[in-house]
Design a protein around this motif. Structure first.
Motif, PDB file in Angstrom:
ATOM      1  N   LYS A   1       0.823  -1.197   0.000  1.00  0.00           N
ATOM      2  CA  LYS A   1       0.000   0.000   0.000  1.00  0.00           C
ATOM      3  C   LYS A   1       0.866   1.261   0.000  1.00  0.00           C
ATOM      4  O   LYS A   1       1.828   1.366   0.746  1.00  0.00           O
ATOM      5  N   LYS A   2       0.502   2.217  -0.855  1.00  0.00           N
ATOM      6  CA  LYS A   2       1.240   3.466  -0.944  1.00  0.00           C
ATOM      7  C   LYS A   2       0.742   4.424   0.133  1.00  0.00           C
ATOM      8  O   LYS A   2      -0.454   4.636   0.286  1.00  0.00           O
ATOM      9  N   ARG A   3       1.681   4.978   0.896  1.00  0.00           N
ATOM     10  CA  ARG A   3       1.318   5.894   1.976  1.00  0.00           C
ATOM     11  C   ARG A   3       1.060   7.296   1.436  1.00  0.00           C
ATOM     12  O   ARG A   3       1.719   7.742   0.504  1.00  0.00           O
ATOM     13  N   LYS A   4       0.137   7.978   2.078  1.00  0.00           N
ATOM     14  CA  LYS A   4      -0.180   9.344   1.700  1.00  0.00           C
ATOM     15  C   LYS A   4       0.924  10.269   2.218  1.00  0.00           C
ATOM     16  O   LYS A   4       1.335  10.169   3.365  1.00  0.00           O
ATOM     17  N   VAL A   5       1.396  11.160   1.368  1.00  0.00           N
ATOM     18  CA  VAL A   5       2.444  12.098   1.748  1.00  0.00           C
ATOM     19  C   VAL A   5       1.769  13.334   2.334  1.00  0.00           C
ATOM     20  O   VAL A   5       0.958  13.984   1.661  1.00  0.00           O
ATOM     21  N   PRO A   6       2.088  13.691   3.603  1.00  0.00           N
ATOM     22  CA  PRO A   6       1.466  14.886   4.185  1.00  0.00           C
ATOM     23  C   PRO A   6       1.961  16.160   3.501  1.00  0.00           C
ATOM     24  O   PRO A   6       3.160  16.337   3.311  1.00  0.00           O
TER      25      PRO A   6
END
Length: 98
Positions: free
Chosen positions: A2-7
């Motif tokens: 899963k690709k993490r969301k970049v803040p």
């Protein structure tokens, strides 16, 4: 995987949305003390500036951080911020080649 969301955060100088890691946070505590927040976790009101010396110089010249944080910052603080940003930018350029 899963690709993490970049803040993302907005730079108070340019108004651009950038990844949090490309910005430096300046925090103002409840006591009114303003400091550079390299961890991004100090309590208080925060303002973000890109890790670009030109952007810090523009903020200094136009007193942008003074307005955003509703306080009066000294030239010493702006100089410290400029030195810190210049150092961080140099480190990034040095270690990004690996």
């Amino acid at each position: 995987m899963k690709k993490r969301k970049v803040p993302l955060r907005k730079s108070v100088v340019s108004g651009e949305m950038k990844p949090k890691k490309e910005l430096i946070r300046i925090a103002k505590s409840k006591e009114g003390e303003v400091s550079i927040d390299p961890t991004g976790k100090k309590p208080g009101r925060g303002a973000y500036v890109a890790i670009e010396p030109e952007e810090v110089e523009k903020a200094w010249k136009k007193k942008i951080l003074d307005r955003v944080l509703e306080t009066e910052l000294t030239d010493d603080f702006y100089q410290e911020l400029l030195d810190y940003v210049t150092h961080q930018k140099a480190r990034r350029e040095l270690f990004s080649n690996e």
